[in-house]
Design an enzyme around this catalytic site. Structure first.
Site, PDB file in Angstrom:
ATOM      1  CB  SER A  18      54.702  43.371  35.816  1.00 35.97           C
ATOM      2  OG  SER A  18      53.750  44.243  36.362  1.00 35.97           O
ATOM      3  CG  ASN A  19      51.762  43.603  40.502  1.00 32.58           C
ATOM      4  OD1 ASN A  19      52.380  44.053  41.464  1.00 32.58           O
ATOM      5  ND2 ASN A  19      51.173  44.373  39.606  1.00 32.58           N
TER       6      ASN A  19
ATOM      7  CG  MET B 137      41.665  42.960  33.948  1.00 30.62           C
ATOM      8  SD  MET B 137      42.105  44.326  35.050  1.00 30.62           S
ATOM      9  CE  MET B 137      41.168  45.651  34.277  1.00 30.62           C
ATOM     10  NE  ARG B 138      36.736  37.298  32.924  1.00 28.48           N
ATOM     11  CZ  ARG B 138      35.923  37.034  31.913  1.00 28.48           C
ATOM     12  NH1 ARG B 138      34.632  36.874  32.134  1.00 28.48           N
ATOM     13  NH2 ARG B 138      36.373  36.896  30.686  1.00 28.48           N
TER      14      ARG B 138
ATOM     15  CG  ASN C 100      43.005  43.339  44.167  1.00 29.54           C
ATOM     16  OD1 ASN C 100      43.596  42.871  43.193  1.00 29.54           O
ATOM     17  ND2 ASN C 100      42.346  44.486  44.112  1.00 29.54           N
TER      18      ASN C 100
ATOM     19  CG  HIS D 276      43.245  49.523  43.532  1.00 30.68           C
ATOM     20  ND1 HIS D 276      42.526  49.218  42.383  1.00 30.68           N
ATOM     21  CD2 HIS D 276      43.127  50.864  43.711  1.00 30.68           C
ATOM     22  CE1 HIS D 276      41.996  50.327  41.913  1.00 30.68           C
ATOM     23  NE2 HIS D 276      42.332  51.340  42.694  1.00 30.68           N
TER      24      HIS D 276
HETATM   25  C1  GRF Z   1      48.534  46.552  38.440  1.00 33.57           C
HETATM   26  O1  GRF Z   1      48.689  47.940  38.385  1.00 33.57           O
HETATM   27  C2  GRF Z   1      47.630  46.157  39.572  1.00 33.57           C
HETATM   28  O2  GRF Z   1      47.724  46.992  40.675  1.00 33.57           O
HETATM   29  C3  GRF Z   1      46.266  46.317  38.953  1.00 33.57           C
HETATM   30  O3  GRF Z   1      46.426  45.856  37.627  1.00 33.57           O
HETATM   31  C4  GRF Z   1      47.784  46.022  37.228  1.00 33.57           C
HETATM   32  C5  GRF Z   1      48.277  44.687  36.780  1.00 33.57           C
HETATM   33  O4  GRF Z   1      49.551  44.737  36.204  1.00 33.57           O
HETATM   34  N1  GRF Z   1      45.272  45.626  39.724  1.00 33.57           N
HETATM   35  P1  GRF Z   1      50.342  43.387  35.926  1.00 33.57           P
HETATM   36  O5  GRF Z   1      49.468  42.505  35.047  1.00 33.57           O
HETATM   37  O6  GRF Z   1      50.646  42.737  37.237  1.00 33.57           O
HETATM   38  O7  GRF Z   1      51.578  43.807  35.197  1.00 33.57           O
END
Ligand code: GRF
Length: 208
Positions: free
Chosen positions: A18-19, A95-96, A112, A114
């Site tokens: 989604s980001n 996630m790595r 990044n 967070h």
């Molecule tokens: C988000 O909350 C981001 O801040 C974190 O992982 C999530 C990823 O969400 N690092 P998406 O895959 O962008 O929907």
């Protein structure tokens, strides 16, 4: 500020994306300050890859190797970035943990997002950590990536108030909405305004 020409950007994403979607939408409106060229994922099932294809953005899955929490060999990832002349990498739910040679090649050129007000609540399940801690205000952080978990100079932060009638789910929904506003705006500022580092502090503005 990186250079006069439009920066070439790649997103690393492992999941929903989604980001990435927020970044791609801003890019298609000409509001990101750079060109989104590729999405790289360690997870062939990541919905982020599908979103990339829908936006006409190249979707790649370089090899990950045997480990779960890091890439066994970062070279094919670095090669993919170099072949596409990528200037800046945007981590969006990747996630790595990354190390040399990627971090060396992209020092100060990797961002990044967070979902907490760092340095509070680094690591996994940051929204849940903040919720269970009972904070009254939380938020999200965009930062430069260094070889330490969710550290690195802060580019931008946005606060999200925890309401009395919130559930973890309702807080999560507002957090994600805040992320989707913050990340494109932070990228645009990072790409278009000069900045310098004063210790840990990232300071925008031309040198006097
Ligand atoms: C988000 O909350 C981001 O801040 C974190 O992982 C999530 C990823 O969400 N690092 P998406 O895959 O962008 O929907």
């Amino acid at each position: 500020m990186l250079s006069a020409r439009s920066a070439r950007l790649a997103v690393f994403a492992s999941g929903n994306g989604s980001n990435f979607e927020a970044l791609a939408s801003a890019a298609s409106r000409g509001e990101l300050g750079g060109d989104l060229v590729a999405v790289l994922s360690d997870n062939p099932q990541a919905f982020a890859l599908e979103r990339a294809r829908l936006h006409g953005i190249e979707a790649l899955t370089p090899p990950t190797g045997r480990f779960r929490s890091r890439l066994e060999d970062e070279t094919p990832w670095l090669d993919a970035l170099r072949e596409r002349r990528i200037d800046v990498v945007l981590l969006a739910g990747f996630m790595r943990r990354l190390h040399a040679p990627l971090l060396d090649a992209f020092a100060r050129r990797m961002l990044n997002i967070h979902p907490s007000l760092l340095p509070a609540f680094p690591g996994l399940d940051a929204i849940g950590q903040a919720w269970r801690h009972g904070v009254r205000v939380t938020g999200c952080t965009v930062h430069l990536v260094e070889d330490a978990l969710d550290a690195g100079p802060i580019v931008a932060q946005a606060t999200v108030e925890v309401r009395e009638d919130d559930t973890q789910e309702s807080l999560e929904a507002r957090m994600h909405a805040a992320e989707h506003r913050l990340y494109p705006a932070a990228v645009r500022r990072y790409l278009t305004e000069p900045f310098r580092l004063d210790g840990r502090r990232l300071v925008f503005g031309a040198e006097e």
